[in-house]
Design a protein around this motif. Structure first.
Motif, PDB file in Angstrom:
ATOM      1  N   ASN A 182      46.910  43.338  29.305  1.00  0.00           N
ATOM      2  CA  ASN A 182      47.065  44.115  28.069  1.00  0.00           C
ATOM      3  C   ASN A 182      47.330  45.580  28.416  1.00  0.00           C
ATOM      4  OD1 ASN A 182      45.912  45.921  25.928  1.00  0.00           O
ATOM      5  ND2 ASN A 182      45.708  43.974  24.859  1.00  0.00           N
ATOM      6  N   ALA A 184      47.396  48.368  26.684  1.00  0.00           N
ATOM      7  CA  ALA A 184      46.486  49.390  26.161  1.00  0.00           C
ATOM      8  C   ALA A 184      45.244  49.478  27.049  1.00  0.00           C
ATOM      9  CB  ALA A 184      46.091  49.052  24.720  1.00  0.00           C
ATOM     10  N   LYS A 185      44.742  48.307  27.453  1.00  0.00           N
ATOM     11  CA  LYS A 185      43.605  48.305  28.375  1.00  0.00           C
ATOM     12  C   LYS A 185      44.005  48.844  29.739  1.00  0.00           C
ATOM     13  CE  LYS A 185      41.090  44.317  26.471  1.00  0.00           C
ATOM     14  NZ  LYS A 185      40.727  42.925  26.721  1.00  0.00           N
ATOM     15  N   ARG A 188      44.041  52.535  29.821  1.00  0.00           N
ATOM     16  CA  ARG A 188      42.688  53.113  29.807  1.00  0.00           C
ATOM     17  C   ARG A 188      42.089  53.099  31.218  1.00  0.00           C
ATOM     18  NH1 ARG A 188      38.213  50.689  28.098  1.00  0.00           N
ATOM     19  NH2 ARG A 188      39.319  49.046  26.967  1.00  0.00           N
ATOM     20  N   ARG A 202      59.040  49.971  29.952  1.00  0.00           N
ATOM     21  CA  ARG A 202      59.119  48.518  29.738  1.00  0.00           C
ATOM     22  C   ARG A 202      60.551  48.022  29.705  1.00  0.00           C
ATOM     23  NH1 ARG A 202      55.316  47.970  24.552  1.00  0.00           N
ATOM     24  NH2 ARG A 202      54.749  45.952  25.420  1.00  0.00           N
ATOM     25  N   PHE A 210      50.330  56.775  26.729  1.00  0.00           N
ATOM     26  CA  PHE A 210      48.907  56.725  26.389  1.00  0.00           C
ATOM     27  C   PHE A 210      48.240  58.027  26.810  1.00  0.00           C
ATOM     28  CE2 PHE A 210      50.427  52.434  26.868  1.00  0.00           C
ATOM     29  CZ  PHE A 210      49.802  51.720  25.859  1.00  0.00           C
ATOM     30  N   VAL A 215      48.539  57.199  21.113  1.00  0.00           N
ATOM     31  CA  VAL A 215      49.512  56.267  21.692  1.00  0.00           C
ATOM     32  C   VAL A 215      50.834  56.542  21.009  1.00  0.00           C
ATOM     33  CG1 VAL A 215      50.066  53.887  22.246  1.00  0.00           C
ATOM     34  CG2 VAL A 215      47.724  54.507  21.761  1.00  0.00           C
ATOM     35  N   SER A 217      54.873  54.955  21.020  1.00  0.00           N
ATOM     36  CA  SER A 217      55.784  53.945  21.558  1.00  0.00           C
ATOM     37  C   SER A 217      57.174  54.163  21.007  1.00  0.00           C
ATOM     38  CB  SER A 217      55.329  52.537  21.169  1.00  0.00           C
ATOM     39  OG  SER A 217      54.180  52.160  21.875  1.00  0.00           O
TER      40      SER A 217
ATOM     41  N   ASP B 204      54.893  40.879  21.479  1.00  0.00           N
ATOM     42  CA  ASP B 204      54.236  42.160  21.728  1.00  0.00           C
ATOM     43  C   ASP B 204      55.213  43.248  22.168  1.00  0.00           C
ATOM     44  OD1 ASP B 204      54.692  41.317  24.274  1.00  0.00           O
ATOM     45  OD2 ASP B 204      52.625  41.449  24.958  1.00  0.00           O
ATOM     46  N   PRO B 222      49.921  48.666  19.982  1.00  0.00           N
ATOM     47  CA  PRO B 222      49.215  48.248  21.203  1.00  0.00           C
ATOM     48  C   PRO B 222      47.752  47.922  20.894  1.00  0.00           C
ATOM     49  CG  PRO B 222      50.224  50.467  21.418  1.00  0.00           C
ATOM     50  CD  PRO B 222      50.169  50.123  19.968  1.00  0.00           C
ATOM     51  N   LEU B 223      47.498  46.652  20.655  1.00  0.00           N
ATOM     52  CA  LEU B 223      46.137  46.197  20.330  1.00  0.00           C
ATOM     53  C   LEU B 223      45.391  45.866  21.608  1.00  0.00           C
ATOM     54  CD1 LEU B 223      47.040  43.682  17.483  1.00  0.00           C
ATOM     55  CD2 LEU B 223      46.005  45.942  17.183  1.00  0.00           C
ATOM     56  N   GLU B 224      44.162  46.327  21.716  1.00  0.00           N
ATOM     57  CA  GLU B 224      43.374  45.970  22.904  1.00  0.00           C
ATOM     58  C   GLU B 224      42.782  44.571  22.773  1.00  0.00           C
ATOM     59  OE1 GLU B 224      40.849  48.385  25.089  1.00  0.00           O
ATOM     60  OE2 GLU B 224      41.940  50.245  24.756  1.00  0.00           O
ATOM     61  N   GLU B 225      42.488  44.144  21.534  1.00  0.00           N
ATOM     62  CA  GLU B 225      41.868  42.835  21.345  1.00  0.00           C
ATOM     63  C   GLU B 225      42.795  41.882  20.609  1.00  0.00           C
ATOM     64  OE1 GLU B 225      39.253  41.931  22.843  1.00  0.00           O
ATOM     65  OE2 GLU B 225      38.721  43.932  23.555  1.00  0.00           O
ATOM     66  N   VAL B 226      43.307  40.900  21.311  1.00  0.00           N
ATOM     67  CA  VAL B 226      44.095  39.850  20.685  1.00  0.00           C
ATOM     68  C   VAL B 226      43.324  38.552  20.862  1.00  0.00           C
ATOM     69  CG1 VAL B 226      46.245  38.539  20.797  1.00  0.00           C
ATOM     70  CG2 VAL B 226      46.294  41.021  21.081  1.00  0.00           C
TER      71      VAL B 226
END
Lengths: 304, 304
Positions: A182, A184-185, A188, A202, A210, A215, A217, B204, B222-226
């Motif tokens: 991921n 975004a993770k 971080r 990409r 980030f 954020v 894009s 994504d 950009p989602l950290e939790e999917v």
């Protein structure tokens, strides 16, 4: 304000579905420098061999890039040869001859040491650190890396990253460096290693930036004609950094929009790079062309 | 204004790195309908078996979706089971039991025939055409398709496409349908088959919309939790169409910004869908949450 880039200067042989070129000036520092040259004064630190002739130097001179830091030693210039898949989304390296690049030890000319902006191309992190040590209090240190160093010199790379303000890498490198799929993770995790800003390229899916609480894009421009993807990422870096440097003395240079515009100028220069083989398009651009493409990105993404 | 969707209503079993669910209401028409229900009145045409109980119908009723066109026949409801890869970018189908869906023949209740907006889910193109024939001069016909029909019923699909105004498909489908890897070229080829607007969903990597003289692209949030990517594309379609329908009587309904906002609302609903398993998130949203996420897309993409 000026910008110092250290990295590879090479001869490339490239085959794509659109054609092939047997030998042309390439290398990541070259693409970066030419893209940045439309925005600011650029200095290159690298190494070439005896086969790098006057006409090859001209590629830099035509764009006003200072090559005083481009060392010329006995031997042959770094050579890379690659072939792109039919969809151009993958490439296969056919040949890599490090040549004079194998023993490259970057040495900064005395008057380069106070260059305010530094970009460390994706060379050995120990060499990146050596350049960092030769600099006198740079205002901003940005850089790149690659899978080879992430896997092979992780500890050394982490030292370099601790002293880096801004990292510009592609998505697969971000994933490998962070251990997170991921993005975004991943960003971080990477930001915790040093850089306050992580820009993830990409390819034909655009780019994301980030920062602490931000954020941003941007999608890629949907180009119907792509001739040669070589150097697109380095050209993105050059456009991004070139814009940052050229506008760094303005009032809002730390503002949100300042870095966002840099991502767009990076995308602009990357989109130009792929339209022709090698450096062809980057050598002969004009500011109005660059501004017109900036507006194309606005048209592509704007909604009310 | 109301919106008719025809497609699959199913039970899904899903495993992702975040967990698993053994049996839950799913199907592309279900995701589409729930996402669209926040914008407009939705009618569903589909088929379920005897195992589709009152509590399962409640999923639609809670959102005010009309299920008069959801036929209930003897036998079992369509069942799909799948497992996502650790990065959630690939999925493997573990089991498909068509059950009552195998002999599905869409029959529109009389008062459905004049629904002004029609969305043809990715069912057999012959059934899509059958629905088109049952409709009385719809204002806009949109649809989806899938690799199975592109490869297996090409001629029938081309008939359907000729009477379709708007196609919403994913990138791999666009490539297969057009024979072009480059998405800008792919969209041009597809537009020549009928639809004036082609929306290409890229998971994504966001989405792009191609019209006669317009391209619009939006990156993904950009989602950290999917938790579960199932139904994200269908939810995109529901948000896109729902917005179009709800605002189609306004003055600028044919304007550039109108369709662009639809792409954003599609992206908004897709981004909600993946945050929880199955329909969980889509069942309990509020308009303020939807509007707040719309603003997140603005924040993500805006530069001056």
């Amino acid at each position: 304000m000026s910008l110092l880039v250290v990295g590879s200067v090479a001869f490339d042989a490239v085959r794509t579905p659109q054609g092939s070129v047997e030998r042309m000036v390439g290398g990541s520092a070259t693409y970066f420098a030419l893209a940045a040259s439309y925005f600011t004064q650029v200095r290159v630190v690298g190494v070439v061999g005896e086969d790098f002739e006057e006409k090859h130097h001209q590629v830099f001179r035509d764009r006003g890039v200072c090559t005083e830091g481009l060392e010329r030693v006995s031997g042959k210039t770094f050579f890379w040869s690659g072939e792109y898949s039919p969809d151009m989304n993958d490439r296969r390296t056919l040949d890599t001859q490090l040549n004079v690049f194998a023993t490259f030890q970057p040495k900064l000319p005395a008057h380069y040491r106070q260059t305010p902006f530094l970009f460390l191309g994706n060379i050995d992190p120990e060499l990146q650190s050596s350049v960092q040590r030769q600099m006198v209090s740079p205002q901003l240190v940005a850089g790149d890396t690659m899978n080879f160093w992430i896997e092979g010199k992780r500890a050394e790379l982490e030292v370099t990253l601790r002293n880096m303000n801004l990292l510009i890498i592609n998505d697969s490198e971000a994933r490998l460096l962070s251990g997170e799929y991921n993005l975004a993770k991943a960003a971080r995790v990477i930001r915790a290693l040093g850089p306050h800003t992580v820009v993830i390229k990409r390819g034909d899916n655009g780019a994301s930036m980030f920062q602490e609480d931000e954020v941003f894009s941007v999608p890629a421009l949907p180009l119907e004609e792509v001739h040669d993807p070589t150097g697109a990422g380095d050209s993105f870096g050059g456009g991004f950094m070139g814009y940052l440097v050229s506008h760094s003395t303005e009032g809002n240079s730390t503002g949100r929009n300042f870095f966002r515009r840099a991502v767009i100028y990076g995308s602009v220069m990357g989109s130009f790079a792929v339209e022709r083989f090698g450096l062809e398009r980057l050598r002969h651009l004009s500011r109005p062309e660059i501004e017109a493409r900036f507006e194309e990105f606005r048209k592509l993404t704007r909604f009310e």
